[in-house]
Motif scaffolding. Structure first.
Motif, PDB file in Angstrom:
ATOM      1  N   LEU A 193      62.532  26.606 -10.214  1.00  0.00           N
ATOM      2  CA  LEU A 193      62.654  26.386  -8.935  1.00  0.00           C
ATOM      3  C   LEU A 193      64.357  26.495  -7.712  1.00  0.00           C
ATOM      4  N   SER A 194      63.677  27.881  -7.749  1.00  0.00           N
ATOM      5  CA  SER A 194      64.653  27.781  -6.871  1.00  0.00           C
ATOM      6  C   SER A 194      64.213  28.765  -6.084  1.00  0.00           C
ATOM      7  N   PRO A 195      65.133  29.107  -4.316  1.00  0.00           N
ATOM      8  CA  PRO A 195      64.526  29.250  -3.290  1.00  0.00           C
ATOM      9  C   PRO A 195      64.067  30.681  -3.341  1.00  0.00           C
ATOM     10  N   GLU A 196      64.880  31.495  -4.526  1.00  0.00           N
ATOM     11  CA  GLU A 196      64.165  32.872  -3.974  1.00  0.00           C
ATOM     12  C   GLU A 196      62.577  33.514  -5.446  1.00  0.00           C
ATOM     13  N   LYS A 197      62.676  32.529  -6.059  1.00  0.00           N
ATOM     14  CA  LYS A 197      61.732  32.638  -6.715  1.00  0.00           C
ATOM     15  C   LYS A 197      60.117  31.727  -5.844  1.00  0.00           C
ATOM     16  N   GLY A 198      60.266  31.773  -4.190  1.00  0.00           N
ATOM     17  CA  GLY A 198      58.632  32.084  -3.797  1.00  0.00           C
ATOM     18  C   GLY A 198      58.320  30.958  -4.306  1.00  0.00           C
ATOM     19  N   LEU A 199      58.880  29.259  -4.285  1.00  0.00           N
ATOM     20  CA  LEU A 199      57.781  27.860  -4.183  1.00  0.00           C
ATOM     21  C   LEU A 199      56.905  27.479  -2.987  1.00  0.00           C
ATOM     22  N   GLU A 200      58.323  27.658  -1.791  1.00  0.00           N
ATOM     23  CA  GLU A 200      57.860  27.141  -0.151  1.00  0.00           C
ATOM     24  C   GLU A 200      56.870  28.207   0.374  1.00  0.00           C
ATOM     25  N   LEU A 201      57.286  29.780  -0.236  1.00  0.00           N
ATOM     26  CA  LEU A 201      55.714  30.382   0.328  1.00  0.00           C
ATOM     27  C   LEU A 201      54.679  30.468  -0.003  1.00  0.00           C
ATOM     28  N   LEU A 202      54.384  29.620  -1.663  1.00  0.00           N
ATOM     29  CA  LEU A 202      53.238  29.305  -1.972  1.00  0.00           C
ATOM     30  C   LEU A 202      52.741  27.779  -1.549  1.00  0.00           C
ATOM     31  N   LEU A 203      53.415  27.445  -1.515  1.00  0.00           N
ATOM     32  CA  LEU A 203      52.499  25.963  -1.205  1.00  0.00           C
ATOM     33  C   LEU A 203      52.563  26.115   0.600  1.00  0.00           C
ATOM     34  N   SER A 204      53.289  26.678   1.287  1.00  0.00           N
ATOM     35  CA  SER A 204      52.774  26.843   2.945  1.00  0.00           C
ATOM     36  C   SER A 204      50.855  27.616   2.622  1.00  0.00           C
ATOM     37  N   ALA A 205      51.252  28.881   1.761  1.00  0.00           N
ATOM     38  CA  ALA A 205      49.800  29.475   1.200  1.00  0.00           C
ATOM     39  C   ALA A 205      49.014  28.447   1.064  1.00  0.00           C
ATOM     40  N   TRP A 206      49.583  26.866   0.277  1.00  0.00           N
ATOM     41  CA  TRP A 206      48.496  26.705  -0.554  1.00  0.00           C
ATOM     42  C   TRP A 206      47.139  25.932   0.039  1.00  0.00           C
ATOM     43  N   ARG A 207      48.436  25.367   1.020  1.00  0.00           N
ATOM     44  CA  ARG A 207      48.200  24.232   2.259  1.00  0.00           C
ATOM     45  C   ARG A 207      46.619  24.872   3.438  1.00  0.00           C
ATOM     46  N   ARG A 208      47.050  25.775   3.456  1.00  0.00           N
ATOM     47  CA  ARG A 208      45.463  26.334   4.559  1.00  0.00           C
ATOM     48  C   ARG A 208      44.188  26.357   3.682  1.00  0.00           C
ATOM     49  N   HIS A 209      44.343  25.610   2.433  1.00  0.00           N
ATOM     50  CA  HIS A 209      43.263  26.092   1.571  1.00  0.00           C
ATOM     51  C   HIS A 209      42.298  24.352   1.863  1.00  0.00           C
ATOM     52  N   PRO A 210      41.425  23.942   1.816  1.00  0.00           N
ATOM     53  CA  PRO A 210      41.144  22.653   1.535  1.00  0.00           C
ATOM     54  C   PRO A 210      41.550  22.252   0.012  1.00  0.00           C
ATOM     55  N   VAL A 211      41.527  21.178   0.135  1.00  0.00           N
ATOM     56  CA  VAL A 211      42.520  19.659  -0.807  1.00  0.00           C
ATOM     57  C   VAL A 211      40.942  20.175  -2.116  1.00  0.00           C
ATOM     58  N   GLY A 212      41.349  20.494  -3.439  1.00  0.00           N
ATOM     59  CA  GLY A 212      41.233  21.679  -4.231  1.00  0.00           C
ATOM     60  C   GLY A 212      39.442  22.514  -4.426  1.00  0.00           C
ATOM     61  N   ALA A 213      39.651  23.050  -3.170  1.00  0.00           N
ATOM     62  CA  ALA A 213      39.069  23.807  -3.226  1.00  0.00           C
ATOM     63  C   ALA A 213      39.669  25.845  -4.053  1.00  0.00           C
ATOM     64  N   LEU A 214      39.982  25.667  -4.298  1.00  0.00           N
ATOM     65  CA  LEU A 214      40.388  26.359  -5.524  1.00  0.00           C
ATOM     66  C   LEU A 214      41.175  26.332  -6.689  1.00  0.00           C
ATOM     67  N   GLY A 215      40.720  24.674  -7.111  1.00  0.00           N
ATOM     68  CA  GLY A 215      41.536  24.421  -8.265  1.00  0.00           C
ATOM     69  C   GLY A 215      42.410  23.387  -8.314  1.00  0.00           C
ATOM     70  N   PRO A 216      43.085  23.898  -9.587  1.00  0.00           N
ATOM     71  CA  PRO A 216      44.385  22.922  -9.154  1.00  0.00           C
ATOM     72  C   PRO A 216      45.805  23.869  -8.757  1.00  0.00           C
ATOM     73  N   LEU A 217      46.776  23.566  -8.487  1.00  0.00           N
ATOM     74  CA  LEU A 217      47.544  24.828  -9.043  1.00  0.00           C
ATOM     75  C   LEU A 217      48.819  23.847  -9.675  1.00  0.00           C
ATOM     76  N   ARG A 218      49.123  24.473 -10.899  1.00  0.00           N
ATOM     77  CA  ARG A 218      50.641  23.523 -12.337  1.00  0.00           C
ATOM     78  C   ARG A 218      51.575  23.771 -11.148  1.00  0.00           C
TER      79      ARG A 218
END
Length: 424
Positions: A222-247
């Motif tokens: 969990l370091s900046p270059e691995k793109g977790l912030e990018l992923l969470l920003s994209a995930w928030r574009r979708h309604p809660v539960g629409a894509l199943g869980p993000l582990r």
């Protein structure tokens, strides 16, 4: 066949995929009846070194006299066919290449990062891709920006080491590039095609995959270059539960970000650092594995683990990720220009591809941008059941230990006769 495997192990407190790969490769070669002579040093040895040895540490990346003495004695005593080098820093030094050549032993090096050019080895600085030292005789920008261990003095030493050993690296008999992106990096550095072999790493076969689970898995440091912030920003574009869980599995400096996301949304689960049984279990529970790096990630092992488990991968079109998922179309590779967005590819009768998304044999790659990743998430969710078999098939053909070990032995055999060696 007798092979010396040389590697400076990274500190055990700092989880290292490279250490794991070297250990696995030694075991696979031994199982294939290759005689392996490990020539290993560890950065964990440094605190217990004598005062005279510690006094020599500042020059050891350039020339490590004790390592050269010990290696020379090993080469004379055992007369190996090949020396296979992985990481030389800081206790071995690239000088091991010269020591081997002095005894007539050809050298193979597996390139795990970009440290022929970049002092940090990452082509990444202050949250963005950086190639400021590319093409320079001395990496002055690395010194100015303290790129190595956040120290101007140590960065100056590493930049000097890279300059001093440019002829050394140019003399290596065969380079193993883990992906086509690394091969491009080596060509840009001046290594001719005939001395580059693309051979990825392998992971052990976990057996027949279980049917796909649901949702997505992000696993790694969990370091900046691995793109977790990018992923969470994209995930928030979708309604809660629409894509199943993000582990989210792993640990590092961005752990608070993962914990906050899990507290914010019930469809985000933070699992912490997992052991091997935990990794197998979470892969079984998931349908798609994510590799959203924002740097030219060389070879994320999590992708190969995903394919072995029959899980397709959604990743960014950077570094080795397109190669790993079989979406290795022309792009701007590491070391030859800035990161570019992935180009759209025509659909193949499944789901129409959003702009910026490219479908590969075992997954999808996208531009390292929030919009592109957000549009790819529902596509990957919908196509995951159709892609599971292809993911496993790509692993069996390209990343299985039996396939990779044979390819490595072929590389050694090509150098066993003088005709296979580089002209120095």
């Amino acid at each position: 066949m007798r092979i010396v495997v040389a590697h400076n192990r990274y500190r055990e407190a700092q989880p290292s995929g490279e250490n794991t790969i070297v250990d696995a490769e030694i075991a696979q070669l031994t199982a294939a009846r290759v005689e392996v002579l490990p020539f290993l040093r560890s950065s964990d040895e440094i605190p217990s070194m004598s005062k005279p040895a510690k006094a020599l540490l500042p020059i050891s990346p350039i020339w490590a006299p004790k390592a050269q003495h010990d290696l020379d004695r090993l080469l004379v005593e055992h007369r190996p066919d090949v020396l296979h080098l992985h990481n030389p820093y800081p206790l071995l030094s690239p000088w091991v290449v010269r020591t081997a050549h002095k005894r007539g032993v050809p050298v193979v090096q597996t390139v795990h990062n970009y440290r022929q050019v970049c002092s940090s080895g990452l082509y990444f600085r202050d949250g963005v891709i950086c190639q400021d030292c590319r093409g320079r005789s001395l990496g002055v920008p690395a010194i100015v920006h303290r790129c190595y261990r956040d120290s101007r003095a140590q960065s100056a030493l590493m930049a000097t080491t890279l300059a001093v050993h440019r002829p050394t690296w140019k003399s290596v008999d065969r380079y193993i590039a883990l992906t086509t992106a690394v091969a491009d990096h080596l060509r840009d550095y001046g290594i001719p095609d005939e001395r580059i072999v693309v051979k990825p790493n392998a992971v052990p076969d976990p057996g027949t995959p279980v049917p796909p689970g649901n949702g997505f898995l992000f696993m790694g440091r969990l370091s900046p270059e691995k793109g977790l912030e990018l992923l969470l920003s994209a995930w928030r574009r979708h309604p809660v539960g629409a894509l199943g869980p993000l582990r989210i599995a792993g640990d590092g400096e961005l752990r608070p970000l993962a914990e906050a996301a899990a507290a914010e949304r019930p469809d985000v689960l933070y699992l912490g650092q997992l052991d091997r049984p935990g990794v197998r279990a979470v892969l079984a529970d998931s349908a798609v594995v994510l590799a959203t790096s924002t740097w030219h990630d060389v070879l994320p092992t999590v992708i190969i683990e995903a394919l072995a488990a029959g899980r397709p991968v959604l990743g960014t079109a950077l570094g080795g990720i397109p190669y790993l998922v079989g979406a290795d179309s022309p792009r701007e590779p590491a070391g030859t220009g800035p990161a570019e967005v992935a180009t759209a590819a025509p659909g193949d009768g499944r789901v129409s591809l959003p702009t910026g998304v490219q479908r590969g044999e075992a997954g999808w790659v996208v531009a390292p941008e929030v919009d592109a990743l957000a549009s790819a998430l529902p596509l990957a969710s919908a196509e995951a059941p159709l892609s599971a078999g292809a993911a496993r098939s790509r692993y069996e053909r390209t990343f299985h230990p039996d396939v990779i070990t044979k390819r490595l032995i072929d590389v050694y055999a090509s150098l066993a006769s003088p005709g296979g060696r580089a002209t120095r």
